[in-house]
Design an enzyme around this catalytic site. Structure first.
Site, PDB file in Angstrom:
ATOM      1  N   CYS A 118       0.816  -1.222   0.000  1.00 13.50           N
ATOM      2  CA  CYS A 118       0.000   0.000   0.000  1.00 13.50           C
ATOM      3  C   CYS A 118       0.850   1.273   0.000  1.00 13.50           C
ATOM      4  CB  CYS A 118      -0.938  -0.008   1.190  1.00 13.50           C
ATOM      5  SG  CYS A 118      -1.868  -1.533   1.293  1.00 13.50           S
ATOM      6  N   HIS A 258      -3.365   6.974   3.005  1.00 10.48           N
ATOM      7  CA  HIS A 258      -3.798   5.641   2.583  1.00 10.48           C
ATOM      8  C   HIS A 258      -5.086   5.308   3.325  1.00 10.48           C
ATOM      9  CE1 HIS A 258      -3.972   1.465   1.775  1.00 10.48           C
ATOM     10  NE2 HIS A 258      -3.445   1.051   2.916  1.00 10.48           N
ATOM     11  N   ASN A 288     -10.114  -0.563   1.252  1.00 12.73           N
ATOM     12  CA  ASN A 288      -8.664  -0.384   1.116  1.00 12.73           C
ATOM     13  C   ASN A 288      -8.253  -0.897  -0.273  1.00 12.73           C
ATOM     14  OD1 ASN A 288      -5.907  -0.699   1.148  1.00 12.73           O
ATOM     15  ND2 ASN A 288      -5.813  -1.595   3.191  1.00 12.73           N
TER      16      ASN A 288
HETATM   17  O1  UT7 Z   1      -3.176  -1.901   3.956  1.00  9.90           O
HETATM   18  C1  UT7 Z   1      -3.404  -3.044   4.794  1.00  9.90           C
HETATM   19  C2  UT7 Z   1      -3.232  -2.655   6.175  1.00  9.90           C
HETATM   20  N1  UT7 Z   1      -4.117  -3.364   7.062  1.00  9.90           N
HETATM   21  C3  UT7 Z   1      -4.796  -2.715   8.017  1.00  9.90           C
HETATM   22  O2  UT7 Z   1      -4.780  -1.520   8.074  1.00  9.90           O
HETATM   23  C4  UT7 Z   1      -5.586  -3.544   9.016  1.00  9.90           C
HETATM   24  C5  UT7 Z   1      -5.612  -2.853  10.344  1.00  9.90           C
HETATM   25  N2  UT7 Z   1      -6.459  -3.594  11.286  1.00  9.90           N
HETATM   26  C6  UT7 Z   1      -7.796  -3.410  11.360  1.00  9.90           C
HETATM   27  O3  UT7 Z   1      -8.352  -2.581  10.654  1.00  9.90           O
HETATM   28  C7  UT7 Z   1      -8.550  -4.211  12.405  1.00  9.90           C
HETATM   29  O4  UT7 Z   1      -7.643  -4.998  13.133  1.00  9.90           O
HETATM   30  C8  UT7 Z   1      -9.649  -5.133  11.795  1.00  9.90           C
HETATM   31  C9  UT7 Z   1     -10.791  -4.280  11.290  1.00  9.90           C
HETATM   32  C10 UT7 Z   1      -9.066  -5.973  10.677  1.00  9.90           C
HETATM   33  C11 UT7 Z   1     -10.212  -6.075  12.864  1.00  9.90           C
HETATM   34  O5  UT7 Z   1     -10.682  -5.324  13.977  1.00  9.90           O
HETATM   35  P1  UT7 Z   1     -10.300  -5.763  15.460  1.00  9.90           P
HETATM   36  O6  UT7 Z   1     -10.999  -4.846  16.367  1.00  9.90           O
HETATM   37  O7  UT7 Z   1      -8.794  -5.812  15.533  1.00  9.90           O
HETATM   38  O8  UT7 Z   1     -10.950  -7.181  15.568  1.00  9.90           O
HETATM   39  P2  UT7 Z   1     -10.313  -8.582  15.937  1.00  9.90           P
HETATM   40  O9  UT7 Z   1      -9.619  -9.167  14.751  1.00  9.90           O
HETATM   41  O10 UT7 Z   1      -9.542  -8.495  17.211  1.00  9.90           O
HETATM   42  O11 UT7 Z   1     -11.603  -9.426  16.223  1.00  9.90           O
HETATM   43  C12 UT7 Z   1     -12.477  -9.081  17.318  1.00  9.90           C
HETATM   44  C13 UT7 Z   1     -13.673 -10.012  17.257  1.00  9.90           C
HETATM   45  C14 UT7 Z   1     -13.301 -11.483  17.155  1.00  9.90           C
HETATM   46  O12 UT7 Z   1     -14.255 -12.214  17.887  1.00  9.90           O
HETATM   47  P3  UT7 Z   1     -13.905 -12.763  19.357  1.00  9.90           P
HETATM   48  O13 UT7 Z   1     -12.718 -13.657  19.179  1.00  9.90           O
HETATM   49  O14 UT7 Z   1     -13.603 -11.536  20.181  1.00  9.90           O
HETATM   50  O15 UT7 Z   1     -15.157 -13.468  19.740  1.00  9.90           O
HETATM   51  C15 UT7 Z   1     -13.473 -11.800  15.696  1.00  9.90           C
HETATM   52  O16 UT7 Z   1     -13.797 -13.142  15.448  1.00  9.90           O
HETATM   53  O17 UT7 Z   1     -14.448  -9.714  16.098  1.00  9.90           O
HETATM   54  C16 UT7 Z   1     -14.654 -10.935  15.337  1.00  9.90           C
HETATM   55  N3  UT7 Z   1     -14.678 -10.578  13.922  1.00  9.90           N
HETATM   56  C17 UT7 Z   1     -15.796 -10.224  13.280  1.00  9.90           C
HETATM   57  N4  UT7 Z   1     -17.076 -10.133  13.690  1.00  9.90           N
HETATM   58  C18 UT7 Z   1     -17.985  -9.735  12.790  1.00  9.90           C
HETATM   59  C19 UT7 Z   1     -13.639 -10.502  13.052  1.00  9.90           C
HETATM   60  N5  UT7 Z   1     -14.074 -10.115  11.842  1.00  9.90           N
HETATM   61  C20 UT7 Z   1     -15.418  -9.938  11.975  1.00  9.90           C
HETATM   62  C21 UT7 Z   1     -16.420  -9.536  11.073  1.00  9.90           C
HETATM   63  N6  UT7 Z   1     -17.677  -9.436  11.511  1.00  9.90           N
HETATM   64  N7  UT7 Z   1     -16.158  -9.215   9.776  1.00  9.90           N
END
Ligand code: UT7
Length: 336
Positions: A118, A258, A288
């Site tokens: 990116c 970005h 993104n």
């Molecule tokens: O250019 C590429 C660069 N990449 C980025 O900028 C990514 C940066 N990171 C992020 O934007 C965030 O980390 C995400 C949006 C990808 C994820 O958010 P998060 O708050 O870090 O969520 P997490 O991965 O810690 O997941 C929290 C919970 C989990 O459930 P439990 O284990 O707490 O029960 C996941 O299973 O949210 C659950 N989860 C979802 N729930 C509903 C993960 N994805 C989803 C979803 N819908 N799509």
């Protein structure tokens, strides 16, 4: 001995996104998620995705044509093509070579791809800056294009919600009025963080030797760690870029970051003390788009009237590698 470095002009910018739109509600047909979860964590409502045989080269071609038209430069006058893509649809021929062919850019002109995920546009611009400064090339086409949707595991709801497809392009030339449109530019990488976002290319060993591990050819991301790293590093990095250029945040008209996560953008915005009208965000509609996200935000921002030309902007990006970079640029009238 002082060198006679040549100034660079940003002559034209263009963008292209595919027509097909997939909303957060659409994604609920694939897995257990909701518009509320996705929007509140990322700022994304929908994304444009390639469909059928359309791909990154088609999008890049359209964005490049637009940037050339805006710059009023004929393809015959381009003397270098740089394409930036997180994952080119073919490792070879390079996207840059395919665009050369499609646009009729003379068939001796050098063309190559770079992989800085990116941060690709900023990396490409820094290479172009070095070439133009030295006088080696005069007119460079930079194309940043990605069809992420074809590289996602559509069963992985934590990653596939984030990405969209698109392309942006920039034509830069040697400036004829002595003004350099790159006020400052910087790129960085930390390979020790390479495992945070990976896209393995698998393949297999010769059947006569021990087989290698087989990896799924999908984007694999540790979103939480990426988020933590970027939220820690990027605001300070942008602040340093401005002060190293002997400028203050208020000297710059726009932040064009970005588009990876609205919360990360807000962290940079807050550090710079910018009001909303100084920050260009379109992540809500595109997700993104990797390397393409900064030039799309710039060109679309101008098209929508959110970015007035005759201004300055700070561009900043980060991505797999981990790579990151920033540039303070002048945006002349007529570039898009
Ligand atoms: O250019 C590429 C660069 N990449 C980025 O900028 C990514 C940066 N990171 C992020 O934007 C965030 O980390 C995400 C949006 C990808 C994820 O958010 P998060 O708050 O870090 O969520 P997490 O991965 O810690 O997941 C929290 C919970 C989990 O459930 P439990 O284990 O707490 O029960 C996941 O299973 O949210 C659950 N989860 C979802 N729930 C509903 C993960 N994805 C989803 C979803 N819908 N799509």
């Amino acid at each position: 001995m002082t060198q006679n470095l040549k100034p660079l002009k940003i002559a034209g910018v263009g963008y292209c996104v595919p027509e097909t739109v997939v909303t957060n509600d659409d994604l609920t047909k694939l897995y257990d998620t909701s518009d509320e979860w996705i929007y509140s964590r990322t700022g994304i409502k929908e994304r444009h995705l390639v469909s059928g045989n359309e791909g990154a080269v088609d999008l890049g071609e359209k964005a490049a044509k637009q940037a050339l038209e805006k710059s009023k430069i004929n393809p015959e006058n381009v003397d270098l093509i740089i394409a930036a893509s997180s994952a080119p649809p073919k490792l070879y021929p390079a996207i840059a070579c395919q665009i050369q062919d499609r646009l009729g850019i003379p068939n001796h002109v050098p063309a190559f791809d770079i992989t800085a995920a990116c941060s690709g546009l900023i990396y490409g611009l820094s290479i172009a800056k070095a070439y133009i400064s030295s006088g080696m090339y005069k007119t460079i086409l930079i194309v940043a294009t990605d069809n992420n949707s074809r590289l996602l595991d559509w069963e992985d709801r934590s990653t596939s919600i984030l990405f969209g497809d698109g392309a942006g392009a920039m034509v830069v030339t040697e400036s004829d009025d002595g003004v350099d449109d790159i006020i400052a530019i910087d790129i960085k990488a930390d390979g020790t963080l390479g495992n945070l976002i990976e896209l393995p290319l698998s393949g297999q060993n010769c059947p006569l030797v021990e087989p290698c591990e087989n990896h799924k050819q999908y984007i694999v991301m540790n979103g939480k760690e990426v988020y933590k790293f970027v939220a820690r590093v990027l605001p300070q990095y942008v602040e340093d870029l401005i002060s190293n250029a002997d400028m203050k945040a208020e000297d710059i008209d726009y932040l064009i970051p970005h588009q990876a996560n609205l919360r990360i953008i807000h962290a940079v915005q807050e550090r710079l003390g910018y009001s909303d009208d100084k920050v260009v965000t379109n992540i809500k509609y595109y997700g993104n788009t990797s390397a393409a996200s900064i030039p799309i935000a710039l060109a679309e921002g101008v098209e929508k009237g959110n970015v007035k030309l005759g201004s300055t902007a700070i561009l900043c990006g980060f991505g797999a590698g981990m790579t990151w970079g920033g540039a303070i640029v002048r945006l002349r009238e007529g570039i898009c």
